[in-house]
Each structure stands twice: as structure tokens, then as C-alpha cells.
Design a protein around this motif. Structure first.
Motif, PDB file in Angstrom:
ATOM      1  N   UNK A   1       0.924  -1.035   0.298  1.00 30.27           N
ATOM      2  CA  UNK A   1      -0.031  -0.305   0.351  1.00 30.27           C
ATOM      3  C   UNK A   1       1.246   1.548  -0.001  1.00 30.27           C
ATOM      4  N   UNK A   2       2.032   1.086   0.626  1.00 37.01           N
ATOM      5  CA  UNK A   2       2.458   2.269   0.685  1.00 37.01           C
ATOM      6  C   UNK A   2       4.003   2.346  -0.503  1.00 37.01           C
ATOM      7  N   UNK A   3       3.596   1.318  -1.305  1.00 33.20           N
ATOM      8  CA  UNK A   3       4.543   1.288  -2.247  1.00 33.20           C
ATOM      9  C   UNK A   3       6.429   0.951  -2.220  1.00 33.20           C
ATOM     10  N   UNK A   4       6.240   0.561  -1.174  1.00 35.65           N
ATOM     11  CA  UNK A   4       7.886  -0.043  -0.695  1.00 35.65           C
ATOM     12  C   UNK A   4       7.876  -0.763  -0.907  1.00 35.65           C
ATOM     13  N   UNK A   5       6.727  -1.658  -1.815  1.00 34.25           N
ATOM     14  CA  UNK A   5       7.241  -3.114  -1.946  1.00 34.25           C
ATOM     15  C   UNK A   5       6.122  -3.168  -3.021  1.00 34.25           C
ATOM     16  N   UNK A   6       7.395  -4.139  -4.467  1.00 34.06           N
ATOM     17  CA  UNK A   6       6.299  -4.255  -5.336  1.00 34.06           C
ATOM     18  C   UNK A   6       4.962  -6.214  -4.658  1.00 34.06           C
ATOM     19  N   UNK A   7       3.840  -5.951  -5.568  1.00 33.41           N
ATOM     20  CA  UNK A   7       2.787  -6.843  -5.068  1.00 33.41           C
ATOM     21  C   UNK A   7       3.680  -7.997  -5.512  1.00 33.41           C
ATOM     22  N   UNK A   8       4.121  -8.453  -6.291  1.00 35.17           N
ATOM     23  CA  UNK A   8       4.445  -9.538  -6.074  1.00 35.17           C
ATOM     24  C   UNK A   8       5.446  -9.707  -6.069  1.00 35.17           C
ATOM     25  N   UNK A   9       5.539 -10.201  -4.252  1.00 39.99           N
ATOM     26  CA  UNK A   9       7.188 -10.916  -4.206  1.00 39.99           C
ATOM     27  C   UNK A   9       7.820 -11.822  -3.190  1.00 39.99           C
ATOM     28  N   UNK A  10       8.219 -11.962  -4.049  1.00 42.87           N
ATOM     29  CA  UNK A  10       9.248 -13.621  -4.161  1.00 42.87           C
ATOM     30  C   UNK A  10       7.804 -14.748  -2.925  1.00 42.87           C
ATOM     31  N   UNK A  11       7.132 -14.850  -3.432  1.00 42.74           N
ATOM     32  CA  UNK A  11       6.227 -15.737  -2.734  1.00 42.74           C
ATOM     33  C   UNK A  11       5.627 -15.335  -1.036  1.00 42.74           C
ATOM     34  N   UNK A  12       6.076 -14.266  -1.145  1.00 40.85           N
ATOM     35  CA  UNK A  12       5.003 -13.392   0.460  1.00 40.85           C
ATOM     36  C   UNK A  12       3.144 -12.878  -0.124  1.00 40.85           C
ATOM     37  N   UNK A  13       3.053 -13.534   0.377  1.00 36.33           N
ATOM     38  CA  UNK A  13       0.975 -13.014   0.345  1.00 36.33           C
ATOM     39  C   UNK A  13       1.064 -12.306   1.769  1.00 36.33           C
ATOM     40  N   UNK A  14       1.148 -10.863   0.537  1.00 38.26           N
ATOM     41  CA  UNK A  14       0.399  -9.319   1.330  1.00 38.26           C
ATOM     42  C   UNK A  14      -1.113  -8.810   1.317  1.00 38.26           C
ATOM     43  N   UNK A  15      -1.059  -9.798   2.616  1.00 42.08           N
ATOM     44  CA  UNK A  15      -2.526  -9.481   2.770  1.00 42.08           C
ATOM     45  C   UNK A  15      -2.965 -10.219   4.364  1.00 42.08           C
ATOM     46  N   UNK A  16      -2.949  -9.598   5.334  1.00 38.45           N
ATOM     47  CA  UNK A  16      -3.183  -9.449   6.958  1.00 38.45           C
ATOM     48  C   UNK A  16      -4.069 -10.960   7.036  1.00 38.45           C
TER      49      UNK A  16
ATOM     50  N   UNK B   1     -10.400  -8.859   9.658  1.00 41.55           N
ATOM     51  CA  UNK B   1     -10.827  -9.865  10.098  1.00 41.55           C
ATOM     52  C   UNK B   1     -10.185 -11.243  10.141  1.00 41.55           C
ATOM     53  N   UNK B   2      -9.756 -11.656   9.645  1.00 37.62           N
ATOM     54  CA  UNK B   2      -8.585 -12.540   9.633  1.00 37.62           C
ATOM     55  C   UNK B   2      -7.524 -12.232  10.506  1.00 37.62           C
ATOM     56  N   UNK B   3      -6.846 -10.848  10.336  1.00 36.84           N
ATOM     57  CA  UNK B   3      -6.274 -10.392  11.483  1.00 36.84           C
ATOM     58  C   UNK B   3      -6.209 -10.825  12.786  1.00 36.84           C
ATOM     59  N   UNK B   4      -7.150  -9.968  13.142  1.00 39.51           N
ATOM     60  CA  UNK B   4      -8.428 -10.064  14.678  1.00 39.51           C
ATOM     61  C   UNK B   4      -8.106 -11.788  14.744  1.00 39.51           C
ATOM     62  N   UNK B   5      -8.896 -12.421  14.094  1.00 41.81           N
ATOM     63  CA  UNK B   5      -8.215 -14.132  14.793  1.00 41.81           C
ATOM     64  C   UNK B   5      -7.431 -14.778  14.946  1.00 41.81           C
ATOM     65  N   UNK B   6      -6.233 -14.002  13.885  1.00 40.69           N
ATOM     66  CA  UNK B   6      -4.602 -14.896  14.069  1.00 40.69           C
ATOM     67  C   UNK B   6      -4.189 -14.185  14.990  1.00 40.69           C
TER      68      UNK B   6
END
Length: 165
Positions: A112-127, A151-156
Motif C-alpha cells: 500500500x505504501x509503495x515500498x514493495x512490489x505486489x508480487x514479492x517472491x512468494x509472500x502473501x501480502x494480505x493481513x 477480520x482475518x488479522x483479529x482472528x490470527x
């Protein structure tokens, strides 16, 4: 005449400390603890139970997955009524947190901040992926999927808090 005035203004701007701009140093990345032993099945079940209790309390249907520090699956539970696609997403969130030693929210914020490409070596960029930390060591990670990212973040986080020592 214009070029002389422009040159003079430029010279003053270049030598004047009041006019000089300094670059803001980049903020240091967060420091996360080192890897430790692997989460036990009993601990994984405690984390899943706490996460599931949070989901039920809020009326959310979730898949909750716990992995070892190397990303190997320990346990995954799908609550009745949860969408099928959440099985893979919860696992990938847990794997991302474990593999990169940080919550998946870190990657979401970086994209979101533009400091990381959305397609980053296998990382899932979702809370929704959180570290399981015991005795200041990463023993695994938990991933939740089925609601919004928040909501997923709250649960995790509820699951991770159940083991935090």
C-alpha cells in the motif's frame, strides 16, 4: 538579465544551509525474534481454539492454519460454512509469516505504501498471518482466512496471543 538572476538564485540555493534539503533516512525494518523450536501439536491446537473462539464470537467463518517455523503444516481447521478458497489462503498466510519472520500485515502495508512490489517472491501480502512466539523465539505461525483481511488479522492475533509467553 534573466539568466544572471536565475544563476544567482541557483547559486544561493546551492550554498545556503537553510535552503538545503536533507533526505529523510528510511525507517529501520522491524526486528523480529529468531527461529526457535517447532510448535507442538498441543500448542497448535491451543492457538487454533483461541482463534476459532474469536471467530465464533464475531460470527465469522474461518479456516485457521498453524505451521512450523519452516512452513510445514501442523494443523488446519475449516469452520463449517467457510468458503473453500480459504483453505489455501490461510495456509499461505501462515507460511508467509513463518518464512519471512513477520506478520503478513507488514507486506500488505508495504504494498500500500509503495515500498514493495505486489508480487514479492512468494509472500502473501494480505493481513491474517501472525507469528507464534514463545520465549522470544518464533516457534511457528498461524494463518486465518474467511473474512476481510482485518477480520482475518483479529482472528490470527487471538490465536497467537494464546501462546505468547
Amino acid at each position: 538579465m534573466k539568466s544572471t538572476a536565475l544563476a544567482a538564485a541557483l547559486a544561493v540555493a546551492l550554498v545556503s544551509p537553510a535552503m538545503a534539503q536533507t533526505a529523510t533516512p528510511p525507517s529501520a525494518p522491524p526486528v523480529y525474534p529468531p527461529y526457535g523450536r517447532s510448535v507442538t501439536l498441543a500448542e497448535a491446537k491451543i492457538a487454533v481454539a483461541a482463534a476459532q473462539a474469536e471467530a465464533v464470537k464475531n460470527g465469522w467463518f474461518m479456516v485457521i492454519t498453524v505451521v512450523e517455523p519452516n512452513g510445514a503444516l501442523v494443523v488446519s481447521e475449516k469452520m463449517d460454512g467457510t468458503q473453500y478458497g480459504s483453505n489455501d489462503v490461510a495456509r499461505r498466510k501462515a507460511e508467509t509469516a513463518a518464512n519471512f519472520r513477520r506478520p503478513t500485515l507488514f507486506f500488505q502495508d508495504a504494498v500500500k505504501g509503495g515500498t514493495l512490489n505486489a508480487i514479492f517472491t512468494g509472500a502473501l501480502a494480505i493481513e491474517g498471518g501472525e507469528l507464534l512466539i514463545v520465549d522470544n523465539r518464533i516457534i511457528g505461525a498461524i494463518g486465518a482466512s474467511g473474512g476481510t483481511g482485518a477480520q482475518d488479522g483479529v482472528v490470527a492475533r487471538a490465536g497467537a496471543a494464546a501462546l505468547a509467553k
